[in-house]
Design an enzyme around this catalytic site. Structure first.
Site, short mmCIF file in Angstrom:
data_model
loop_
_atom_site.label_atom_id
_atom_site.label_comp_id
_atom_site.label_asym_id
_atom_site.label_seq_id
_atom_site.Cartn_x
_atom_site.Cartn_y
_atom_site.Cartn_z
N SER A 195 39.05 45.40 51.40
CA SER A 195 37.81 45.78 50.45
C SER A 195 39.03 46.94 48.82
O SER A 195 39.47 47.41 47.70
CB SER A 195 36.58 46.07 50.72
OG SER A 195 36.08 44.84 50.72
N HIS A 234 35.85 51.46 48.51
CA HIS A 234 36.01 50.57 47.43
C HIS A 234 36.38 51.89 46.18
O HIS A 234 37.35 52.11 45.29
CB HIS A 234 34.81 50.21 47.42
CG HIS A 234 34.38 48.78 47.93
ND1 HIS A 234 33.38 48.14 47.47
CD2 HIS A 234 35.07 48.38 49.02
CE1 HIS A 234 33.08 47.11 48.35
NE2 HIS A 234 34.60 47.11 49.16
#
Length: 294
Positions: free
Chosen positions: A198, A244
């Site tokens: 991610s 993230h």
């Protein structure tokens, strides 16, 4: 505010071959404004007739004037090759996890400092296992997790790879993955495990936004998609938001340096930015290691 007395400058450039035609598109190679008649489709954006013509010579002149990507990389016959390789590595590691079980997860997982089993040795990045910063970015356990990340890679990867070139795209992906892991290592609880691509995918989001702004494309689609993913980041439980955000910032910074570097010192600026970001990542990890180790 003092009123301007002179006539304001035109906000829209004119085609360098047809000065009477306004345009918002520029040649992806020489950056001169071009009108629809002069636009020749390239792997990313458009090129002007002169750049296409100079790239089709012979001998030494052809090598010297070989068409380049927007960031100065070599044009490749398959602009998805690195994306395919990265996708294949992620899938291969996922298959290995299915075959070997939790042992491989414990060996590759990102965490700061903890014992993976009762009475076992203390392990983690703070104990010198820095490889976990990268291996965890290729590690997935749940099918939905790898499916979502690989869809993001396949959607965002090829346009960026075509715009940057293979080497620059690879550097962007890996640095975004490391940037996400470093911020997770620095902010998360030392015993909290983290895994998944991610961070790298959010790095591609940031880089795509930078690239679209550079090419003067409509940014609303990518910004809406990024906003949706950020909402999920901060509302779903069990998501390492640090990865993230770290990946997003790293990807945006590296991409900005790559697509806005001056042509005269392009390579120096681009790889200098990559080296500087790597030093920041190392510094963050060193500081956190000193905090966690006696």
């Amino acid at each position: 505010m003092e009123e301007q007395q002179h006539q304001p400058q035109r906000s829209v450039a004119s085609c360098y071959r047809h000065p009477d035609r306004e345009t918002g598109i520029r040649c992806a190679r020489c950056e001169r404004p071009i009108c629809p008649e002069c636009m020749i489709p390239a792997s990313v954006g458009f090129q002007c007739p002169e750049c296409v013509r100079t790239g089709s010579g012979t001998g030494h002149s052809r090598a010297a004037n070989q068409p380049r990507t927007l960031a100065g990389g070599s044009l490749a016959s398959d602009p998805r090759l690195v994306t395919k390789i990265l996708l294949g590595v992620n899938v291969a590691v996922f298959v290995a996890v299915l075959a070997l079980g939790d042992r491989i997860v414990e060996d590759l997982l990102l965490f700061g400092r903890a014992a993976t089993e009762q009475f076992g040795p203390v392990e983690g990045v703070a104990e010198g296992q820095w490889y976990r910063l990268l291996t965890s970015a290729f590690l997935h356990q749940e099918p939905w997790h790898i499916i979502m990340n690989m869809l993001g890679l396949w959607f965002l990867g090829p346009p960026l790879e075509a715009a940057l070139g293979r080497v620059r795209f690879t550097a962007l992906y890996l640095l975004a993955a490391l940037g996400g892991s470093a911020l997770t290592f620095y902010l998360a609880s030392p015993g909290q495990g983290s895994l998944g691509a991610s961070g790298a995918i959010f790095g591609l989001f940031g880089a795509t936004a930078v690239l679209m702004r550079r090419l003067q494309y409509d940014m609303r689609p990518i910004l809406i998609l990024l906003a949706i993913n950020l909402v999920f980041t901060f509302t779903w439980s069990g998501i390492a938001w640090e990865a993230h955000i770290g990946g997003l910032v790293t990807g945006a910074v590296i991409a900005y340096a790559m697509v806005h570097a001056p042509r005269e010192k392009r390579t120096l600026v681009q790889y200098g930015a990559c080296a500087a970001m790597l030093l920041v990542i190392v510094a963050v990890c060193v500081v956190r290691t000193l905090q966690l180790t006696p």
